[in-house]
Motif scaffolding. Structure first.
Motif, PDB file in Angstrom:
ATOM      1  N   LEU A   1      21.497   2.913  11.765  1.00 32.26           N
ATOM      2  CA  LEU A   1      21.881   3.573  10.526  1.00 32.26           C
ATOM      3  C   LEU A   1      21.772   2.551   9.405  1.00 32.26           C
ATOM      4  CD1 LEU A   1      25.040   5.619  11.616  1.00 32.26           C
ATOM      5  CD2 LEU A   1      22.655   6.373  11.515  1.00 32.26           C
ATOM      6  N   GLY A   2      21.008   2.885   8.374  1.00 33.01           N
ATOM      7  CA  GLY A   2      20.780   1.953   7.284  1.00 33.01           C
ATOM      8  C   GLY A   2      21.257   2.496   5.951  1.00 33.01           C
ATOM      9  N   SER A   3      21.993   1.686   5.205  1.00 36.31           N
ATOM     10  CA  SER A   3      22.407   2.053   3.858  1.00 36.31           C
ATOM     11  C   SER A   3      21.253   1.785   2.889  1.00 36.31           C
ATOM     12  CB  SER A   3      23.634   1.236   3.425  1.00 36.31           C
ATOM     13  OG  SER A   3      24.751   1.533   4.237  1.00 36.31           O
ATOM     14  N   VAL A   4      20.874   2.792   2.137  1.00 32.76           N
ATOM     15  CA  VAL A   4      19.770   2.651   1.191  1.00 32.76           C
ATOM     16  C   VAL A   4      20.251   1.867  -0.036  1.00 32.76           C
ATOM     17  CG1 VAL A   4      18.163   3.885  -0.319  1.00 32.76           C
ATOM     18  CG2 VAL A   4      18.697   4.785   1.965  1.00 32.76           C
ATOM     19  N   LYS A   5      19.555   0.766  -0.336  1.00 33.83           N
ATOM     20  CA  LYS A   5      19.925  -0.074  -1.475  1.00 33.83           C
ATOM     21  C   LYS A   5      18.968   0.110  -2.652  1.00 33.83           C
ATOM     22  CE  LYS A   5      23.481  -1.716   0.548  1.00 33.83           C
ATOM     23  NZ  LYS A   5      24.818  -1.287   0.071  1.00 33.83           N
ATOM     24  N   TYR A   6      17.683   0.135  -2.389  1.00 36.72           N
ATOM     25  CA  TYR A   6      16.697   0.324  -3.445  1.00 36.72           C
ATOM     26  C   TYR A   6      15.581   1.233  -2.941  1.00 36.72           C
ATOM     27  CZ  TYR A   6      18.782  -3.551  -6.074  1.00 36.72           C
ATOM     28  OH  TYR A   6      19.642  -4.366  -6.767  1.00 36.72           O
TER      29      TYR A   6
ATOM     30  N   GLU B   1       0.816  -1.217   0.000  1.00 36.41           N
ATOM     31  CA  GLU B   1       0.000   0.000   0.000  1.00 36.41           C
ATOM     32  C   GLU B   1       0.851   1.269   0.000  1.00 36.41           C
ATOM     33  OE1 GLU B   1      -2.482  -3.332   1.507  1.00 36.41           O
ATOM     34  OE2 GLU B   1      -0.425  -2.651   1.822  1.00 36.41           O
ATOM     35  N   CYS B   2       2.127   1.131   0.277  1.00 40.60           N
ATOM     36  CA  CYS B   2       3.015   2.290   0.375  1.00 40.60           C
ATOM     37  C   CYS B   2       3.479   2.739  -1.003  1.00 40.60           C
ATOM     38  CB  CYS B   2       4.229   1.936   1.242  1.00 40.60           C
ATOM     39  SG  CYS B   2       5.453   3.246   1.350  1.00 40.60           S
ATOM     40  N   ALA B   3       3.460   4.057  -1.239  1.00 38.12           N
ATOM     41  CA  ALA B   3       3.871   4.605  -2.533  1.00 38.12           C
ATOM     42  C   ALA B   3       5.345   4.986  -2.566  1.00 38.12           C
ATOM     43  CB  ALA B   3       3.016   5.823  -2.883  1.00 38.12           C
ATOM     44  N   PHE B   4       6.021   4.928  -1.423  1.00 35.33           N
ATOM     45  CA  PHE B   4       7.450   5.267  -1.358  1.00 35.33           C
ATOM     46  C   PHE B   4       8.106   4.392  -0.302  1.00 35.33           C
ATOM     47  CE2 PHE B   4      11.348   7.471  -0.603  1.00 35.33           C
ATOM     48  CZ  PHE B   4      11.618   8.255  -1.724  1.00 35.33           C
ATOM     49  N   SER B   5       8.833   3.375  -0.754  1.00 34.10           N
ATOM     50  CA  SER B   5       9.491   2.428   0.156  1.00 34.10           C
ATOM     51  C   SER B   5      10.988   2.396  -0.106  1.00 34.10           C
ATOM     52  CB  SER B   5       8.920   1.015  -0.022  1.00 34.10           C
ATOM     53  OG  SER B   5       7.553   0.964   0.307  1.00 34.10           O
ATOM     54  N   ILE B   6      11.745   2.132   0.951  1.00 33.27           N
ATOM     55  CA  ILE B   6      13.202   2.108   0.868  1.00 33.27           C
ATOM     56  C   ILE B   6      13.712   0.784   1.428  1.00 33.27           C
ATOM     57  CG2 ILE B   6      15.332   3.313   1.464  1.00 33.27           C
ATOM     58  CD1 ILE B   6      13.559   5.729   2.252  1.00 33.27           C
ATOM     59  N   GLU B   7      14.516   0.092   0.655  1.00 32.77           N
ATOM     60  CA  GLU B   7      15.177  -1.113   1.149  1.00 32.77           C
ATOM     61  C   GLU B   7      16.528  -0.719   1.747  1.00 32.77           C
ATOM     62  OE1 GLU B   7      15.473  -4.527  -1.386  1.00 32.77           O
ATOM     63  OE2 GLU B   7      13.676  -3.961  -2.522  1.00 32.77           O
ATOM     64  N   CYS B   8      16.799  -1.193   2.957  1.00 37.97           N
ATOM     65  CA  CYS B   8      18.019  -0.803   3.653  1.00 37.97           C
ATOM     66  C   CYS B   8      18.772  -2.012   4.201  1.00 37.97           C
ATOM     67  CB  CYS B   8      17.701   0.125   4.830  1.00 37.97           C
ATOM     68  SG  CYS B   8      16.860   1.652   4.369  1.00 37.97           S
ATOM     69  N   GLU B   9      20.084  -1.895   4.222  1.00 37.56           N
ATOM     70  CA  GLU B   9      20.939  -2.856   4.901  1.00 37.56           C
ATOM     71  C   GLU B   9      21.581  -2.164   6.090  1.00 37.56           C
ATOM     72  OE1 GLU B   9      23.739  -4.526   2.185  1.00 37.56           O
ATOM     73  OE2 GLU B   9      22.215  -5.570   0.999  1.00 37.56           O
ATOM     74  N   LEU B  10      21.715  -2.899   7.185  1.00 35.71           N
ATOM     75  CA  LEU B  10      22.278  -2.321   8.403  1.00 35.71           C
ATOM     76  C   LEU B  10      23.698  -1.825   8.160  1.00 35.71           C
ATOM     77  CD1 LEU B  10      22.175  -1.745  11.456  1.00 35.71           C
ATOM     78  CD2 LEU B  10      23.003  -4.086  11.819  1.00 35.71           C
ATOM     79  N   LEU B  11      23.928  -0.555   8.419  1.00 40.85           N
ATOM     80  CA  LEU B  11      25.264   0.027   8.361  1.00 40.85           C
ATOM     81  C   LEU B  11      25.901   0.018   9.745  1.00 40.85           C
ATOM     82  CD1 LEU B  11      27.493   1.590   6.842  1.00 40.85           C
ATOM     83  CD2 LEU B  11      26.254   3.697   7.375  1.00 40.85           C
ATOM     84  N   GLN B  12      25.105   0.436  10.740  1.00 45.92           N
ATOM     85  CA  GLN B  12      25.613   0.481  12.111  1.00 45.92           C
ATOM     86  C   GLN B  12      24.452   0.520  13.094  1.00 45.92           C
ATOM     87  OE1 GLN B  12      28.382   3.684  12.665  1.00 45.92           O
ATOM     88  NE2 GLN B  12      29.123   2.959  14.641  1.00 45.92           N
ATOM     89  N   ALA B  13      24.594  -0.192  14.199  1.00 41.75           N
ATOM     90  CA  ALA B  13      23.619  -0.144  15.292  1.00 41.75           C
ATOM     91  C   ALA B  13      24.341   0.385  16.523  1.00 41.75           C
ATOM     92  CB  ALA B  13      23.040  -1.524  15.556  1.00 41.75           C
TER      93      ALA B  13
END
Length: 277
Positions: free
Chosen positions: A208-213, A179-191
């Motif tokens: 902190l998440g690195s944006v992948k898609y 249902e979301c029109a703007f989504s970001i896939e993230c990989e953990l950069l740092q916790a």
């Protein structure tokens, strides 16, 4: 403003008619001009006469401090975070301590408050499985997103409670919200665990998440290929149980020292003696 959750005394919700631009609050403002000399500024500065309440954050009741910070630091964007536990349980939860950190490289931040006895499910899931999605909430499905803030046990998936739909991600196990029109896939950069200086107990975790898609629906894009707020209909978090909608805004051009230096220096220069006579 009602904070009890009782809706009976409130006017009905009005669906958005788009995002409208207005003039800026003080169109005639000039370099160096004092706030109280503008029409809106004059009204605003009358509040100075009431004085200030000073809160010592080192001794204030944490519950009162929490409420004060949430009402003062507003509006806040909301991250609707999808994550998966190491046992495969899919979790969905909203967080208003969220923002973009950098665009190059693209990095976002989400801050999770710990429960008294354990990490919040989202933070633990991201630490364990290293991936998550951030989904921007729009007005038409705010109720579904809000219910995901329920304190359900780890084995219960908020997806079922909300009625929202899963859409597979490309690079992470956590699904995005269909249902979301703007989504970001993230990989953990740092916790980063946030430690209480008195007890040395982790009271929260900054993710902190690195944006992948990035997945953005075509119908919310403007002619430049950017998200149009009047089409995306993003919500913001205020204090207590209050959300805000984006109805209108105003544009203020960025200033350039190189282009405006002479005008600025002229405006700030003290008046000449001849002009004063």
């Amino acid at each position: 403003m009602s904070t009890s959750g009782d809706q009976s005394s409130l006017p009905p919700y009005k669906p958005s008619t788009g995002f409208h631009l207005t003039q800026k609050p003080n169109p005639s403002w000039m370099y160096g001009q004092k706030t109280e000399t503008t029409p809106e500024g004059k009204k605003w500065m009358k509040g100075v006469k009431s004085g200030w309440k000073v809160v010592d954050a080192t001794v204030e009741d944490p519950r009162k401090l929490y409420g004060l910070l949430l009402t003062g630091i507003a509006p806040r964007p909301v991250a609707f975070v999808s994550s998966v536990s190491k046992t495969g349980v899919k979790n969905l939860a909203p967080f208003s301590w969220f923002n973009q950190v950098t665009s190059d490289p693209p990095v976002i931040s989400v801050s999770c408050v710990n429960y008294s006895t354990r990490s919040k499910d989202t933070a633990q899931n991201i630490k364990d499985t290293k991936g998550f999605t951030v989904n921007i909430i729009s007005e038409p499905w705010i109720e579904q997103a809000n219910v995901c803030g329920i304190d359900a046990p780890p084995e219960i998936s908020e997806w079922d409670i909300s009625g929202l739909s899963m859409e597979p991600s490309i690079s992470v196990a956590a699904p995005r919200v269909r249902e979301c029109a703007f989504s970001i896939e993230c990989e953990l950069l740092q916790a980063i665990d946030i430690m209480d200086p008195k007890s040395n107990i982790a009271k929260g975790c900054l993710i902190l998440g690195s944006v992948k898609y990035i997945h953005v629906r075509n119908d919310v894009l403007d002619e430049r290929g950017y998200a149009d707020p009047g089409k995306l209909l993003p919500i913001a978090r205020m204090g207590s149980i209050t959300y805000g909608a984006m109805r209108e805004g105003f544009q203020i051009p960025r200033h350039s020292w190189e282009k405006e230096r002479d005008d600025i220096m002229q405006a700030l220069a003290p008046p000449s003696k001849s002009a004063a006579l």
